[in-house]
Enzyme design. Sequence first.
Site, PDB file in Angstrom:
ATOM      1  N   CYS A 111       1.073  -0.845  -0.089  1.00 33.55           N
ATOM      2  CA  CYS A 111       0.208  -0.059  -0.134  1.00 33.55           C
ATOM      3  C   CYS A 111       1.042   1.219   0.421  1.00 33.55           C
ATOM      4  O   CYS A 111       1.634   1.745   0.891  1.00 33.55           O
ATOM      5  CB  CYS A 111      -0.661   0.012   1.364  1.00 33.55           C
ATOM      6  SG  CYS A 111      -1.711   1.524   1.775  1.00 33.55           S
ATOM      7  N   CYS A 157      -1.835   5.566   6.448  1.00 31.71           N
ATOM      8  CA  CYS A 157      -3.653   5.188   7.109  1.00 31.71           C
ATOM      9  C   CYS A 157      -3.084   4.417   8.670  1.00 31.71           C
ATOM     10  O   CYS A 157      -2.371   3.644   8.475  1.00 31.71           O
ATOM     11  CB  CYS A 157      -3.881   4.612   5.747  1.00 31.71           C
ATOM     12  SG  CYS A 157      -5.264   2.864   6.255  1.00 31.71           S
ATOM     13  N   CYS A 194      -3.912  -1.037   8.387  1.00 32.00           N
ATOM     14  CA  CYS A 194      -3.755  -2.506   8.695  1.00 32.00           C
ATOM     15  C   CYS A 194      -2.715  -2.186   9.295  1.00 32.00           C
ATOM     16  O   CYS A 194      -1.597  -1.468   8.645  1.00 32.00           O
ATOM     17  CB  CYS A 194      -3.445  -2.666   6.506  1.00 32.00           C
ATOM     18  SG  CYS A 194      -4.619  -3.079   6.319  1.00 32.00           S
ATOM     19  N   CYS A 238      -8.156   0.532  -2.319  1.00 40.12           N
ATOM     20  CA  CYS A 238      -7.927   0.051  -0.831  1.00 40.12           C
ATOM     21  C   CYS A 238      -7.742  -1.962  -1.021  1.00 40.12           C
ATOM     22  O   CYS A 238      -9.188  -2.399  -1.761  1.00 40.12           O
ATOM     23  CB  CYS A 238      -9.017  -0.088   0.182  1.00 40.12           C
ATOM     24  SG  CYS A 238      -8.796  -0.769   1.792  1.00 40.12           S
ATOM     25  N   GLN A 258     -20.971 -10.776   9.052  1.00 37.99           N
ATOM     26  CA  GLN A 258     -19.293 -11.197   8.788  1.00 37.99           C
ATOM     27  C   GLN A 258     -18.826 -10.837   7.320  1.00 37.99           C
ATOM     28  O   GLN A 258     -19.458 -10.358   6.034  1.00 37.99           O
ATOM     29  CB  GLN A 258     -19.003 -13.180   8.145  1.00 37.99           C
ATOM     30  CG  GLN A 258     -19.055 -12.625  10.278  1.00 37.99           C
ATOM     31  CD  GLN A 258     -17.793 -12.608  11.374  1.00 37.99           C
ATOM     32  OE1 GLN A 258     -17.326 -11.489  11.224  1.00 37.99           O
ATOM     33  NE2 GLN A 258     -18.137 -12.625  12.261  1.00 37.99           N
ATOM     34  N   TYR A 283     -25.263 -15.437  21.518  1.00 39.00           N
ATOM     35  CA  TYR A 283     -25.535 -13.206  20.751  1.00 39.00           C
ATOM     36  C   TYR A 283     -26.456 -13.787  19.286  1.00 39.00           C
ATOM     37  O   TYR A 283     -25.402 -13.857  18.842  1.00 39.00           O
ATOM     38  CB  TYR A 283     -23.428 -12.976  21.222  1.00 39.00           C
ATOM     39  CG  TYR A 283     -23.775 -12.451  22.622  1.00 39.00           C
ATOM     40  CD1 TYR A 283     -23.927 -11.103  22.689  1.00 39.00           C
ATOM     41  CD2 TYR A 283     -23.445 -13.449  22.817  1.00 39.00           C
ATOM     42  CE1 TYR A 283     -23.506 -10.676  23.691  1.00 39.00           C
ATOM     43  CE2 TYR A 283     -22.875 -13.135  24.521  1.00 39.00           C
ATOM     44  CZ  TYR A 283     -22.888 -11.862  25.133  1.00 39.00           C
ATOM     45  OH  TYR A 283     -23.155 -11.151  26.164  1.00 39.00           O
ATOM     46  N   GLU A 324     -31.303 -11.851  21.209  1.00 39.77           N
ATOM     47  CA  GLU A 324     -30.678 -11.181  20.963  1.00 39.77           C
ATOM     48  C   GLU A 324     -30.765  -9.873  21.163  1.00 39.77           C
ATOM     49  O   GLU A 324     -32.196  -9.971  20.821  1.00 39.77           O
ATOM     50  CB  GLU A 324     -30.420 -11.348  19.042  1.00 39.77           C
ATOM     51  CG  GLU A 324     -29.667  -9.343  18.522  1.00 39.77           C
ATOM     52  CD  GLU A 324     -27.964  -9.510  19.588  1.00 39.77           C
ATOM     53  OE1 GLU A 324     -27.725  -8.925  20.134  1.00 39.77           O
ATOM     54  OE2 GLU A 324     -27.179  -9.960  18.236  1.00 39.77           O
ATOM     55  N   ASP A 339     -21.026 -15.825  21.081  1.00 40.76           N
ATOM     56  CA  ASP A 339     -20.024 -14.717  19.870  1.00 40.76           C
ATOM     57  C   ASP A 339     -20.353 -13.221  20.630  1.00 40.76           C
ATOM     58  O   ASP A 339     -21.551 -12.364  20.044  1.00 40.76           O
ATOM     59  CB  ASP A 339     -20.648 -14.907  18.377  1.00 40.76           C
ATOM     60  CG  ASP A 339     -20.088 -14.714  17.692  1.00 40.76           C
ATOM     61  OD1 ASP A 339     -18.482 -14.261  17.993  1.00 40.76           O
ATOM     62  OD2 ASP A 339     -20.830 -14.560  16.783  1.00 40.76           O
ATOM     63  N   CYS A 383     -13.412 -12.019  19.188  1.00 39.10           N
ATOM     64  CA  CYS A 383     -12.732 -11.536  18.852  1.00 39.10           C
ATOM     65  C   CYS A 383     -11.783 -10.269  19.456  1.00 39.10           C
ATOM     66  O   CYS A 383     -11.315  -9.696  18.649  1.00 39.10           O
ATOM     67  CB  CYS A 383     -13.711 -10.396  17.934  1.00 39.10           C
ATOM     68  SG  CYS A 383     -15.386  -8.886  19.246  1.00 39.10           S
TER      69      CYS A 383
END
Length: 577
Positions: A159, A165, A168, A283, A407, A436, A457, A505, A532
């Site tokens: 990149c 930026c 990443c 990108c 996702q 979740y 949920e 999750d 996550c």
Amino acid sequence: MRSGGKGRGSETHSERGGKGNGGSTHAMSDGRNKANGATLRSKSGASAKNRGSAGKHGLGGRDHSTAKRSDRTGGSRVAPSSLAGVPVQVGQRIESGIVGLTHDGEGVGRVEGYTLFVRGALPGEQVRAEVLSIGKSFGRARMTELLDRGTGGRVEPPCPIHDTCGGCQLQHLDYQEQLKWKRQHVVDNLRRIGKLEVAGEGGGQAWRRVEQSVDGRSGDDAASPKQNSSGGHSAVIVHPTIGMDEPWRYRNKAQVPIGHGEGGLIGGFYEMGSHDIVEMDSCLIQQEENEETVRAVKEAARMLDVPAYNRATGRGLLRHVVVRHARTTGQRMVVLVTNGYDIPHAQELVELIRERVPGIASICQNIQTAETSVVFGDETRTLWGEDVIYDEIDGIQFAISPRSFFQVNPEQTVRLYGKAVEYATLTGGETVIDAYCGIGTISLFLARHADRVFGVEIVPEAIEDARRNAAINGMNNVEFEVGASEVVMPRWQAAGITPDVIVVDPPRKGCDPALITTMLELKPTRIVYVSCNPSTLARDLRLLEDGGYRTMEVQPVDMFPHTGHIEAVVSLYWIIN
């Protein structure tokens, strides 16, 4: 890629897979303009073929501590340049060896025992850096010169604006090394926060596949915790990270902040450590269809003089452009996030977008008038086309509405959820709770292998999507309910619904403590935890371990290549005394 709240059915600025980062943007022009309450920069010479980077949201980065930070009104507050007992000062040039990486991908250096997080540095390297900010416990610095590369796996970032930026953070690290580091990041959190013994990290005995499982079923796929010779419990296996064969162009969603620069309306990414918008049209981790759509929307808005939002004054209209691309159907969605209801020349804008975007199926408007970094407001309306677009993951169809959590990396989603189904060890007779459930993504994966699945949920719109998705796929063995998991699940139990497996999750903050308590009361044979955030995962595993569960296996999955984020799927079993 998750919403910042307890539920994940509708997305906010804090999308799952990241830390609520505001996005990192790329811009193309020279000069600065303070009209938007932050310096708005564009860099000339970058063409549509230039390849950029994005963070958790796709076009997103994260805030970093700097010596001078802009506040919401465009002013600034100055951090201290020196502190008693701290061996460095702001602006000082230092040399340091790099001994590790933070979860944000910053190198960890030491100066006279004081910790500095050095942007752009990698473990094993010797660097020269400029101190940007200091605190009592640690400071931050920017690498100015690489003195010795060591064996850290440094590569040239493809990149052209990687250094600007903030999306990443790891493009400069070889991809195979990224995968190793992400596994180690999970391991370190399990040991430090979860107080868990990890196989190969201290000599513990690993969990073993056995013929007889703890619930009496037999089979090669049944897993059972075993005690080691000292009477303690065996160590946890953390498998190598599952990566991508081609770790580029994976994101099916872009979320682009809009501002005003020298040439008028601009949009792209936030510059690292700021809300300065850097104009960007390409990108490397975005699907090219998203780039094409964003360019078309910006061009249409410029042609009609749609006013860009001014962060400093709270005036202006267009705040964000959010686009989605469904790879299996080719459908595209545009969401215009506006600071008010009325869009000048709205019909002309819709027609221009339709003319320029192949596969466009939905053009929506979301109204966000609050002075906040949260992208979406509560009200969304359809300007043209359908309310949803349709995509497919592993043969399951999904209707995706503007604020749905879905996702962003379909290829890795199959691997992530496939591992969750594997760890659930379903034979077709189980009752499963998805605590979740969002729009029902994991629930429907599970429903293909279980007797009954119940999803809960807290976001009503998500449950509407989940029910629609179950109907689309003809799955009659799954039910969904709105509410907090820790409230709904005991009610289900009172009605005779006893789960064999609970799948969680949660968002980055991890499970609600009340939900942990509820799971310990329900005592399902197995818990599958999809995470996550390794730190909150480790915290919750410690609570579950203390309550009678044993962590068996952990599978890291790289959902966001070239960023600091890592997902993990965890298998836990209830220990029967």
